[in-house]
Every structure is written in structure tokens, then in C-alpha cells.
Design a protein around this motif. Structure first.
Motif, PDB file in Angstrom:
ATOM      1  N   THR A  53       0.823  -1.212   0.000  1.00 22.75           N
ATOM      2  CA  THR A  53       0.000   0.000   0.000  1.00 22.75           C
ATOM      3  C   THR A  53       0.856   1.261   0.000  1.00 22.75           C
ATOM      4  O   THR A  53       0.422   2.314  -0.473  1.00 22.75           O
ATOM      5  CB  THR A  53      -0.923   0.009   1.242  1.00 22.75           C
ATOM      6  OG1 THR A  53      -1.721  -1.182   1.234  1.00 22.75           O
ATOM      7  CG2 THR A  53      -1.848   1.206   1.245  1.00 22.75           C
ATOM      8  N   SER A 105      -1.082   0.132  -9.416  1.00 23.04           N
ATOM      9  CA  SER A 105      -2.270  -0.218  -8.647  1.00 23.04           C
ATOM     10  C   SER A 105      -2.899  -1.554  -9.059  1.00 23.04           C
ATOM     11  O   SER A 105      -3.297  -2.325  -8.173  1.00 23.04           O
ATOM     12  CB  SER A 105      -3.312   0.905  -8.691  1.00 23.04           C
ATOM     13  OG  SER A 105      -3.745   1.149 -10.008  1.00 23.04           O
ATOM     14  N   ILE A 147      -2.685  -7.731  -2.951  1.00 26.04           N
ATOM     15  CA  ILE A 147      -3.371  -7.511  -1.669  1.00 26.04           C
ATOM     16  C   ILE A 147      -4.636  -8.366  -1.590  1.00 26.04           C
ATOM     17  O   ILE A 147      -4.943  -8.949  -0.539  1.00 26.04           O
ATOM     18  CB  ILE A 147      -3.702  -6.019  -1.479  1.00 26.04           C
ATOM     19  CG1 ILE A 147      -2.420  -5.203  -1.355  1.00 26.04           C
ATOM     20  CG2 ILE A 147      -4.565  -5.816  -0.227  1.00 26.04           C
ATOM     21  CD1 ILE A 147      -2.643  -3.698  -1.320  1.00 26.04           C
ATOM     22  N   THR A 178      -9.227  -2.041  -1.360  1.00 24.41           N
ATOM     23  CA  THR A 178      -8.259  -2.359  -2.422  1.00 24.41           C
ATOM     24  C   THR A 178      -8.898  -2.217  -3.792  1.00 24.41           C
ATOM     25  O   THR A 178      -8.271  -1.709  -4.731  1.00 24.41           O
ATOM     26  CB  THR A 178      -7.722  -3.789  -2.238  1.00 24.41           C
ATOM     27  OG1 THR A 178      -7.110  -3.894  -0.947  1.00 24.41           O
ATOM     28  CG2 THR A 178      -6.711  -4.131  -3.310  1.00 24.41           C
ATOM     29  N   MET A 208      -8.864   1.298  -4.615  1.00 26.12           N
ATOM     30  CA  MET A 208      -7.520   1.751  -4.952  1.00 26.12           C
ATOM     31  C   MET A 208      -7.120   1.372  -6.372  1.00 26.12           C
ATOM     32  O   MET A 208      -6.322   2.049  -7.024  1.00 26.12           O
ATOM     33  CB  MET A 208      -6.517   1.152  -3.959  1.00 26.12           C
ATOM     34  CG  MET A 208      -5.099   1.692  -4.080  1.00 26.12           C
ATOM     35  SD  MET A 208      -3.965   0.887  -2.920  1.00 26.12           S
ATOM     36  CE  MET A 208      -3.764  -0.729  -3.709  1.00 26.12           C
ATOM     37  N   ALA A 258      -5.877   3.896  -0.095  1.00 21.18           N
ATOM     38  CA  ALA A 258      -4.633   3.373   0.470  1.00 21.18           C
ATOM     39  C   ALA A 258      -4.558   3.630   1.965  1.00 21.18           C
ATOM     40  O   ALA A 258      -4.134   2.759   2.744  1.00 21.18           O
ATOM     41  CB  ALA A 258      -3.435   4.000  -0.240  1.00 21.18           C
ATOM     42  N   ILE A 309      -6.772   1.144   3.738  1.00 16.58           N
ATOM     43  CA  ILE A 309      -6.108  -0.158   3.847  1.00 16.58           C
ATOM     44  C   ILE A 309      -5.056  -0.131   4.940  1.00 16.58           C
ATOM     45  O   ILE A 309      -4.963  -1.040   5.774  1.00 16.58           O
ATOM     46  CB  ILE A 309      -5.446  -0.532   2.504  1.00 16.58           C
ATOM     47  CG1 ILE A 309      -6.512  -0.702   1.411  1.00 16.58           C
ATOM     48  CG2 ILE A 309      -4.625  -1.816   2.632  1.00 16.58           C
ATOM     49  CD1 ILE A 309      -5.931  -0.773   0.011  1.00 16.58           C
TER      50      ILE A 309
END
Length: 205
Positions: free
Chosen positions: A47, A60, A67, A139, A142, A156, A159
Motif C-alpha cells: 500500500t 495499482s 493484496i 483495495t 484503490m 490506500a 487499507i
């Protein structure tokens, strides 16, 4: 091998940046250095590039996918298996240095502030599973390809707060993570409503 509660994320970022060879570091090797016991640390490390106002382009989707795989492993208790294509992704040394210099400072501040509190919010297995699902939801936010300032950063930080809250048994950080997740949803809703209104105005719908 990094174990939860023994190595801070900021220290690990600094160590990895210093150890990254000129040709870069493969994701598979990065995970080998962190170890199975440090999956939440891995989430925060992945992250870190998006804590900057302008994130590194193209990172990303693959980092988000990693993730999500970690979240699946945490939820099921199964072994984390990285697809070969993701495991062979290479992070440049210049990018690792940028992450350590810029995102590392924020990580250190947040780690100093974090401490065990509101234990009921992180004690139950069912709640920890719910928080892991919240990490996955953030996520996805993101990973959305929005060419807007802070479009990745808000998710982010959500997270980061959720993962660090789980790692440190810090319920206050978990609550902050959910607040940022709600802010992400609101931000995306405003963006899409504005975009739809703009298209209608252009095409006279």
C-alpha cells in the motif's frame, strides 16, 4: 523472517530499499523476505506507494491483485500462492527509494501513534474477518483507474489503517479505516455522478 509485532513496516521499507539491487527487486523475493507470518505487513508494504499524492503509474492493478490474494489467504487460512506473472514483477530501486523517503515518514508517524486499544473490535475472529473484507473493498477502490488527485491515496490510507489496526490490535485505527472506506465510497459516488451529469450535458440527454 518478519513477524507481526516485531518489525515495523517503516523499518522493513527502509531495509528493503537499502537491499534492493540496481536491477530492482522481484515481488516473489520481497514476499520471501517478509514471510508467511508477516502478511499484514506485506499488505501495508504494498500500500505504501499509494500514500503519495501522485502514485507511481501502473502499480495499482498488480499491487491491488496481490493484496486481494493476501486477503483471501487470511480469510481462508490457506497458503498464499502467487501467480508466476505477479511473482516476477520487479520493483525498481528508484521506486523503493521513493517509497522509503516519502511514504516511510507517514508510516513512522502512524506507527508511533498506534497502540493496543478498543480490544473488543479486533479480538473476535469474525470481526477480524470482516475487517479483512473491508481491506479487500478498499483495495478495489484503490485499483480503479481514475486520473484524479488522491483517487488512490484515500483507499490506500483506509487499507493502511485497517491492516495496522489488525496488526497492533488497535480498534481506533480500525474505526479510522472504516471512516476512510466510507469517504472513498462517497468520493467515487461524487465522481461518477459528476461524470454522468457531464455526459448528459454534452450529449443533451
Amino acid at each position: 523472517m518478519a513477524k507481526e509485532g516485531e518489525t515495523t513496516v517503516s523499518e522493513l521499507v527502509d531495509e528493503l530499499a537499502a537491499a534492493t539491487p540496481p536491477e530492482g527487486l522481484e515481488i516473489g523475493e520481497l514476499f520471501d523476505r517478509i514471510g508467511r507470518e508477516g502478511l499484514l505487513i506485506a499488505v501495508m508494504l504494498l500500500t505504501a506507494p499509494f500514500l503519495l499524492p501522485v502514485s507511481i503509474p501502473g502499480m495499482s492493478p498488480p499491487f491491488g491483485a496481490l493484496i486481494l490474494l493476501i486477503c483471501l489467504s487470511l480469510l481462508t487460512g490457506g497458503t498464499l500462492r502467487l501467480p508466476r506473472r505477479l511473482a516476477r514483477l520487479r520493483v525498481k530501486r528508484s521506486h523503493m527509494t521513493l517509497i522509503a523517503d516519502k511514504a516511510g515518514a507517514m508510516l513512522r508517524r502512524l506507527e508511533r501513534w498506534s497502540k493496543p486499544r478498543l480490544a473488543a473490535l479486533t479480538a473476535a475472529r469474525s470481526l477480524r474477518a470482516a475487517h479483512t473484507l473491508a481491506v479487500a473493498a478498499s483495495t478495489v477502490g484503490m485499483m480503479l483507474p481514475l486520473p484524479l488527485p488522491f483517487s488512490n491515496a484515500i483507499s490506500a490510507y483506509s487499507i493502511l489503517c485497517l491492516a495496522l489496526g489488525l496488526l497492533r490490535r488497535d480498534g481506533a485505527l480500525v474505526v479510522a479505516g472504516y471512516g476512510l472506506l466510507a469517504a472513498t465510497a462517497l468520493y467515487l459516488a461524487v465522481v461518477y455522478v459528476a461524470a454522468f451529469a457531464g455526459l448528459r450535458a454534452i450529449f443533451g440527454g
